[in-house]
Design an enzyme around this catalytic site. Sequence first.
Site, PDB file in Angstrom:
ATOM      1  N   GLU A   1      27.518  36.414  38.725  1.00  0.00           N
ATOM      2  CA  GLU A   1      27.616  37.856  38.949  1.00  0.00           C
ATOM      3  C   GLU A   1      26.266  38.486  38.617  1.00  0.00           C
ATOM      4  O   GLU A   1      25.745  38.300  37.518  1.00  0.00           O
ATOM      5  CB  GLU A   1      28.726  38.438  38.063  1.00  0.00           C
ATOM      6  CG  GLU A   1      28.946  39.911  38.328  1.00  0.00           C
ATOM      7  CD  GLU A   1      30.295  40.415  37.809  1.00  0.00           C
ATOM      8  OE1 GLU A   1      31.253  39.632  37.745  1.00  0.00           O
ATOM      9  OE2 GLU A   1      30.358  41.602  37.471  1.00  0.00           O
TER      10      GLU A   1
ATOM     11  N   ASN B   1      33.508  38.990  32.717  1.00  0.00           N
ATOM     12  CA  ASN B   1      34.725  39.079  33.534  1.00  0.00           C
ATOM     13  C   ASN B   1      35.269  37.653  33.563  1.00  0.00           C
ATOM     14  O   ASN B   1      35.019  36.891  34.480  1.00  0.00           O
ATOM     15  CB  ASN B   1      34.402  39.575  34.945  1.00  0.00           C
ATOM     16  CG  ASN B   1      33.841  40.986  34.923  1.00  0.00           C
ATOM     17  OD1 ASN B   1      34.298  41.837  34.168  1.00  0.00           O
ATOM     18  ND2 ASN B   1      32.828  41.233  35.742  1.00  0.00           N
TER      19      ASN B   1
ATOM     20  N   LYS C   1      35.008  41.427  26.980  1.00  0.00           N
ATOM     21  CA  LYS C   1      34.994  42.652  27.766  1.00  0.00           C
ATOM     22  C   LYS C   1      36.458  43.012  27.967  1.00  0.00           C
ATOM     23  O   LYS C   1      37.188  42.296  28.659  1.00  0.00           O
ATOM     24  CB  LYS C   1      34.314  42.414  29.117  1.00  0.00           C
ATOM     25  CG  LYS C   1      34.363  43.611  30.063  1.00  0.00           C
ATOM     26  CD  LYS C   1      33.594  43.322  31.352  1.00  0.00           C
ATOM     27  CE  LYS C   1      33.628  44.514  32.296  1.00  0.00           C
ATOM     28  NZ  LYS C   1      32.823  44.246  33.531  1.00  0.00           N
TER      29      LYS C   1
ATOM     30  N   GLU D   1      36.489  48.196  33.503  1.00  0.00           N
ATOM     31  CA  GLU D   1      36.378  47.795  34.908  1.00  0.00           C
ATOM     32  C   GLU D   1      37.487  46.831  35.324  1.00  0.00           C
ATOM     33  O   GLU D   1      37.243  45.840  36.010  1.00  0.00           O
ATOM     34  CB  GLU D   1      34.989  47.181  35.167  1.00  0.00           C
ATOM     35  CG  GLU D   1      33.869  48.190  34.925  1.00  0.00           C
ATOM     36  CD  GLU D   1      32.465  47.635  35.185  1.00  0.00           C
ATOM     37  OE1 GLU D   1      32.270  46.423  35.015  1.00  0.00           O
ATOM     38  OE2 GLU D   1      31.585  48.430  35.549  1.00  0.00           O
TER      39      GLU D   1
ATOM     40  N   ARG E   1      32.467  44.069  23.376  1.00  0.00           N
ATOM     41  CA  ARG E   1      31.557  44.954  24.122  1.00  0.00           C
ATOM     42  C   ARG E   1      32.055  46.395  24.134  1.00  0.00           C
ATOM     43  O   ARG E   1      33.250  46.658  24.290  1.00  0.00           O
ATOM     44  CB  ARG E   1      31.377  44.465  25.557  1.00  0.00           C
ATOM     45  CG  ARG E   1      30.665  43.130  25.617  1.00  0.00           C
ATOM     46  CD  ARG E   1      30.633  42.606  27.032  1.00  0.00           C
ATOM     47  NE  ARG E   1      29.509  43.090  27.800  1.00  0.00           N
ATOM     48  CZ  ARG E   1      29.598  43.675  28.981  1.00  0.00           C
ATOM     49  NH1 ARG E   1      30.773  43.934  29.517  1.00  0.00           N
ATOM     50  NH2 ARG E   1      28.517  44.032  29.639  1.00  0.00           N
TER      51      ARG E   1
ATOM     52  N   ARG F   1      30.742  59.902  32.299  1.00  0.00           N
ATOM     53  CA  ARG F   1      30.706  58.485  31.908  1.00  0.00           C
ATOM     54  C   ARG F   1      29.702  58.243  30.784  1.00  0.00           C
ATOM     55  O   ARG F   1      29.870  57.324  29.981  1.00  0.00           O
ATOM     56  CB  ARG F   1      30.353  57.653  33.149  1.00  0.00           C
ATOM     57  CG  ARG F   1      30.194  56.195  32.850  1.00  0.00           C
ATOM     58  CD  ARG F   1      30.140  55.374  34.117  1.00  0.00           C
ATOM     59  NE  ARG F   1      29.510  54.077  33.852  1.00  0.00           N
ATOM     60  CZ  ARG F   1      29.291  53.167  34.774  1.00  0.00           C
ATOM     61  NH1 ARG F   1      29.627  53.397  36.043  1.00  0.00           N
ATOM     62  NH2 ARG F   1      28.726  52.016  34.460  1.00  0.00           N
TER      63      ARG F   1
ATOM     64  N   ASP G   1      24.438  52.225  32.377  1.00  0.00           N
ATOM     65  CA  ASP G   1      24.537  50.810  32.747  1.00  0.00           C
ATOM     66  C   ASP G   1      23.199  50.251  33.211  1.00  0.00           C
ATOM     67  O   ASP G   1      22.973  50.108  34.408  1.00  0.00           O
ATOM     68  CB  ASP G   1      25.583  50.633  33.855  1.00  0.00           C
ATOM     69  CG  ASP G   1      25.862  49.174  34.154  1.00  0.00           C
ATOM     70  OD1 ASP G   1      25.447  48.310  33.360  1.00  0.00           O
ATOM     71  OD2 ASP G   1      26.499  48.893  35.183  1.00  0.00           O
TER      72      ASP G   1
ATOM     73  N   GLU H   1      22.771  44.932  23.679  1.00  0.00           N
ATOM     74  CA  GLU H   1      22.883  44.177  24.931  1.00  0.00           C
ATOM     75  C   GLU H   1      21.839  44.682  25.908  1.00  0.00           C
ATOM     76  O   GLU H   1      21.910  45.811  26.371  1.00  0.00           O
ATOM     77  CB  GLU H   1      24.296  44.315  25.520  1.00  0.00           C
ATOM     78  CG  GLU H   1      24.488  43.537  26.819  1.00  0.00           C
ATOM     79  CD  GLU H   1      25.935  43.548  27.327  1.00  0.00           C
ATOM     80  OE1 GLU H   1      26.858  43.290  26.523  1.00  0.00           O
ATOM     81  OE2 GLU H   1      26.143  43.824  28.518  1.00  0.00           O
TER      82      GLU H   1
ATOM     83  N   GLU I   1      19.627  43.427  38.017  1.00  0.00           N
ATOM     84  CA  GLU I   1      20.708  44.041  38.793  1.00  0.00           C
ATOM     85  C   GLU I   1      20.263  45.356  39.425  1.00  0.00           C
ATOM     86  O   GLU I   1      20.570  45.624  40.584  1.00  0.00           O
ATOM     87  CB  GLU I   1      21.920  44.279  37.889  1.00  0.00           C
ATOM     88  CG  GLU I   1      23.048  45.042  38.572  1.00  0.00           C
ATOM     89  CD  GLU I   1      24.280  45.224  37.699  1.00  0.00           C
ATOM     90  OE1 GLU I   1      24.264  44.780  36.543  1.00  0.00           O
ATOM     91  OE2 GLU I   1      25.251  45.809  38.199  1.00  0.00           O
TER      92      GLU I   1
ATOM     93  N   TRP J   1      31.935  55.873  40.686  1.00  0.00           N
ATOM     94  CA  TRP J   1      31.433  54.760  41.482  1.00  0.00           C
ATOM     95  C   TRP J   1      30.787  55.273  42.780  1.00  0.00           C
ATOM     96  O   TRP J   1      30.586  54.520  43.721  1.00  0.00           O
ATOM     97  CB  TRP J   1      32.547  53.743  41.787  1.00  0.00           C
ATOM     98  CG  TRP J   1      32.924  52.921  40.566  1.00  0.00           C
ATOM     99  CD1 TRP J   1      32.302  52.950  39.347  1.00  0.00           C
ATOM    100  CD2 TRP J   1      33.983  51.972  40.444  1.00  0.00           C
ATOM    101  NE1 TRP J   1      32.913  52.072  38.478  1.00  0.00           N
ATOM    102  CE2 TRP J   1      33.956  51.458  39.110  1.00  0.00           C
ATOM    103  CE3 TRP J   1      34.965  51.495  41.327  1.00  0.00           C
ATOM    104  CZ2 TRP J   1      34.865  50.500  38.654  1.00  0.00           C
ATOM    105  CZ3 TRP J   1      35.872  50.538  40.856  1.00  0.00           C
ATOM    106  CH2 TRP J   1      35.821  50.048  39.536  1.00  0.00           C
TER     107      TRP J   1
END
Lengths: 710, 710
Positions: free
Chosen positions: B179, B222, B299, B303, B336, B348, B377, B399, B405, B554
Amino acid sequence: MMVLTKTLFHSKIQNLALLLLLFVAISNNASADDGYRLWLKYDRIQNTTISATYSKSFNFIALSGNSDILNNAVKELQTGLTAMLGKPIPIVKTPVINQGGIILTISANGASGDGYSIQMQSGNTVITASKDAGVLYGSFALLRHLQQHLPVEKVVVQSSPKIQLRMLNHWDNPEGPIERGYAGSSLWKWYELPETVDPRYTDYARANASIGINGTVVNNVNASARFLTAEYVHKVAALAGVFRKFGIKTYLSIHFAAPKTLGGLKTSDPLDPEVRKWWIEKTKEIYSIIPDFGGFLVKANSEGEPGPQDYGRTHADGANMLAEALAPFNGVVIWRAFVYKADPNADRFKAAYDEFATLDGKFAKNVIVQVKNGPIDFQPREPFSPLFGNMPRTPLGMEFQLTQEYLGFATHWVYEAPIFKECLDADTYVKGKGSTVATIVDGSLHNYRLTCMAGVANTGSDRNWTGNPMAQANWYAFGRLAWDHTLSPEAIAREWTQLTLTTEPKHVSAISDIMLRSRDIYVDYNTPLGLSRPWTGSHYAPEPWQNRSSRPDWTAIYYHRADSLGLGFDRTATGSNALLQYRPEVSRTWLNAETCPLPYLLWFHHIPWSQKLSSGRNLWDELCHRFYTGADSVLWMQKQWAGVASSIDPAIHSDVTGRLAKQYNEAIWWRDAWVLYLQTFSKKPIPAIYPKPEKTLEEVKKRVNVYLMR
Amino acid sequence: MMVLTKTLFHSKIQNLALLLLLFVAISNNASADDGYRLWLKYDRIQNTTISATYSKSFNFIALSGNSDILNNAVKELQTGLTAMLGKPIPIVKTPVINQGGIILTISANGASGDGYSIQMQSGNTVITASKDAGVLYGSFALLRHLQQHLPVEKVVVQSSPKIQLRMLNHWDNPEGPIERGYAGSSLWKWYELPETVDPRYTDYARANASIGINGTVVNNVNASARFLTAEYVHKVAALAGVFRKFGIKTYLSIHFAAPKTLGGLKTSDPLDPEVRKWWIEKTKEIYSIIPDFGGFLVKANSEGEPGPQDYGRTHADGANMLAEALAPFNGVVIWRAFVYKADPNADRFKAAYDEFATLDGKFAKNVIVQVKNGPIDFQPREPFSPLFGNMPRTPLGMEFQLTQEYLGFATHWVYEAPIFKECLDADTYVKGKGSTVATIVDGSLHNYRLTCMAGVANTGSDRNWTGNPMAQANWYAFGRLAWDHTLSPEAIAREWTQLTLTTEPKHVSAISDIMLRSRDIYVDYNTPLGLSRPWTGSHYAPEPWQNRSSRPDWTAIYYHRADSLGLGFDRTATGSNALLQYRPEVSRTWLNAETCPLPYLLWFHHIPWSQKLSSGRNLWDELCHRFYTGADSVLWMQKQWAGVASSIDPAIHSDVTGRLAKQYNEAIWWRDAWVLYLQTFSKKPIPAIYPKPEKTLEEVKKRVNVYLMR
């Protein structure tokens, strides 16, 4: 003074020798064999007699022509000979001395098409061809010969490929993952292209050219429309720019609905003039960027992909529309026959024949229909597809699968040449005895103008290309068979082993032995006696109990039909009657359970558990016999492999040793999955000579389920 | 006779020399730098003065202890020194001569924890530590010193890590894909494990140990429940077996719902006794297979992942349940804080603080709450997360994201140390001036018992590990900063360049220059002035027009809030008031649009298009200025890079040259995407000094859409 000088010399020699030793040590250390070089290793020849003979014979390479392909032929010869002989080999325009060199020539009298001849003339080795690519193939043939340490004199040969388009099909998706790939991610770095061109593309092309492959479809047949955008065609062009220098044409899989999704049209109906125009323009655009573009590969109306049937049109309508666009550029359409409808009453076995046979003669001249070797889907053993021989007016291409989708991914060692060869040698009898599948695919039986053999690639970004280093042999064997389908699996196995692993004769035999038995061993512990398709989710471990899906032919029980009475799919007149699709000479023995060869038995018959078979055992006992001896045979593979350790690079040997341990582990597991499950129907005991499974059926199911979790 | 002998010697020397040259030529040819060796290249030192000095100082390696880690330290020193100096370095138990060697010793008086000291004693270089791992870190430190060709005497140093758990988090999925990975597929070959252990795992561990990383989470947050099955724990154990020999502990991301999905329980409620028991048993099982297992990364309720809130419980309830199971083994829970609810009215930015700050003090002792550097993020530039400093009774881990990304995948050259450092150096003022994020994360401000810094790995199966070879620097910088957050991005850039690319001083400066400016350049053509998150689908090209999603946060418009009046997210009292989460000393300057630093302006304010900024330009003109100069600066990067060609390996240089060409191409494209889109709101012309975009907004959108097709 002299003494001093002498000492100095001594000292210098010692220093140089030490340095050399050190350098060799460091270099060797750094380059434990990682499998990257494939069968093009060109290791220094240790046998001094052979090395000396070769050294005398190869003092120069003379090339008169000048082209990218010819230059690559020369470069490969120079690289290979320099490495094998440990001496520089100059490239000259005309030989400086008369004897002991390689002369590359293009001649109208050379072998036809992509063929080549290698002859000894006045002490020189002369490679002649009518095309540049032929010279390249001849050069690789010479190197292959020398890598096997064969006598120079015996290199005299004339060879032409029996198949015109010898292709790899990559099921590579645009973001990197490969559908059914088990060797890392895609070789193609789409985000970097076209600006960054990975040097690995060149090694990919070298490897392919070395075995005669001359075409590659770079994207998955479940095609993203991305590849038809100018953005991506320019990326593809960068790959094509590398490949063409090795005689390889580049092809694309296309998304049939692209006129709608990409072009913004209201339809993708192949008979719609706007749609036809869109494809014509798109094709022109592609050729303006890639002048030697090969053509389109199409998966249409299959497993959810769009196609002409969405508009009430036929596969021929769809293919011909694309053929029209490609014809001005001599491009070809390769249209896949892998189709099957979600009809709960149909037999998937019959689907391709049913849909395609009636379309014979309706395809444009530049269309090839590409047929998988068997009627279902690349099972470990399948009878040949009944389409072969039944479309005499349509060039039928062969689609083999190199990636081990149903053959244990990257952990099981399965040499596939016997699978390919079994199909190619199968006699269809469509024009009487001798009408083998090979004579159909090579065009000789029905005078096809176009001929094609495709292998679904097993390559990926893994350093050793194929995940399991032994799987390199399947890529190799495919290329060699596409060039010459008369080669035997044994000859290819020996050749590949000598090039890739060792030239030690006893070990070559031991390894070839493993290879030649590997497929039957796999079949025995997985799908013996004509069982098929126990895989559902991941196609990894068998799940013969799997009985739920959106469609019956995506369950496992659809294929084996186990019940309290027996096992197998009745495809005789009392069942689906699929055997009617073969000529009587073929189906005659298959129709009768008594005469049907055991490897195909459950493909065609529902056999009672207690029925005695030609082996003397009843069905249940024979199944147990196969499952157990199959799994046990992996122990034999391990032992054979352990025995060749002394002549194999330790890194490779250790890697394969690990994989064989895994294979044994899984063979037991998969055997147990079948035996325990089938026992719930047969209600019979496992013969006492075999140990009872250590796990229960529930435990085995649980283990399978681990691999089905997200 | 003497003459003959002399000639013979001459001839021998010539032959040896020729052979050596040839060997070097062949070897060099075979090993054009592919980036695999990372910063552990150990190239032969060409400078004879340096080489001679080092040779005198390093004649042996003396080791008295014996452990896997110590042996690996010795092996690395021997490999490195042999290669750099071109002479064999013996390993001895006690020094054969008194001077000129390396002595490795474990001593209770050595540096504390993982630390080490390197001292010169009686002509020897003595590396002392209180733990084996410290000796390993010291050995790598010495090698790093020598690779930079620094004087031996100056190697005297004492160093201890400021952070206890220095970890990589791999977002690797079980079937291979990663990912947000842009360097091929996963390094971990799950199907082959545990029987086949790729030698590459050792090189991975070496690389990590060389920069002090001592933990790795091998699977995606995930998380697949696969990793909690015995089948997979045995695979993980094979990795752990390699890693522990380099002082690295192995951790797993866990699937919170595993008691249900895997254990067959009716619930995964963390307060349910059966659930707690399941985790206790499962944890025991893991430790029985991996005795030094590190712990769990979680996590949860983020999400779509399951978590304690599914049962009305808190994050603390969930974490503490796992902590209870891990405590007997000294394992840790890393929980997390990356959470945000699908609340259309919420900001957010505030989510993590809102959910976690109130839980301070409620976590068990062996729980670390892992916080992303910024509140949203991993954007190219974010203010520090307001959670830092606001959980004084809970160890907060950092983190960072190494994989690019939001930083242009593998084609954009972005050196991330400035991102990391900017956050670490940010002053939270929670205990007055000097309460930097670094002092919180390293435990010094709030006396955390546990400290942790994690980097989301940018590694993959690509030969050069990171796709873009320049991205290796981000892995390197992360490790160095996790060890010592006081290091400057410049010092790390220079160090990495010297180890990895060249020691030529001018070129080191030129390359460091590119690195240090690269992040600001990227921000300028992508998200200047505090813009954020224009990416939706693939996080590749910006899509600031994206306005449709299942949830507002999103979409892209949620973040930039462009309208006819202006641009930016009002987080002052007139807006979401998120700035209230910071101490007044921090928020004071940010609250006022006049004083807010331009890099954060649109993070906190909705600014009218015509408003004059501190730069003297109005908002629109300033945006255009940034977008255009940002994109143009890539030309400067290309020029700088072209200038260092002479001292960089040609394969690496060519690779990066290609990537920079792509980066420029994309910088223009992404600049245009923003400028053309924002212009539909600002209605203002692009200042005349800049060329008009060659494409229309529609064309740019189309190009973005290409990368969103399946």
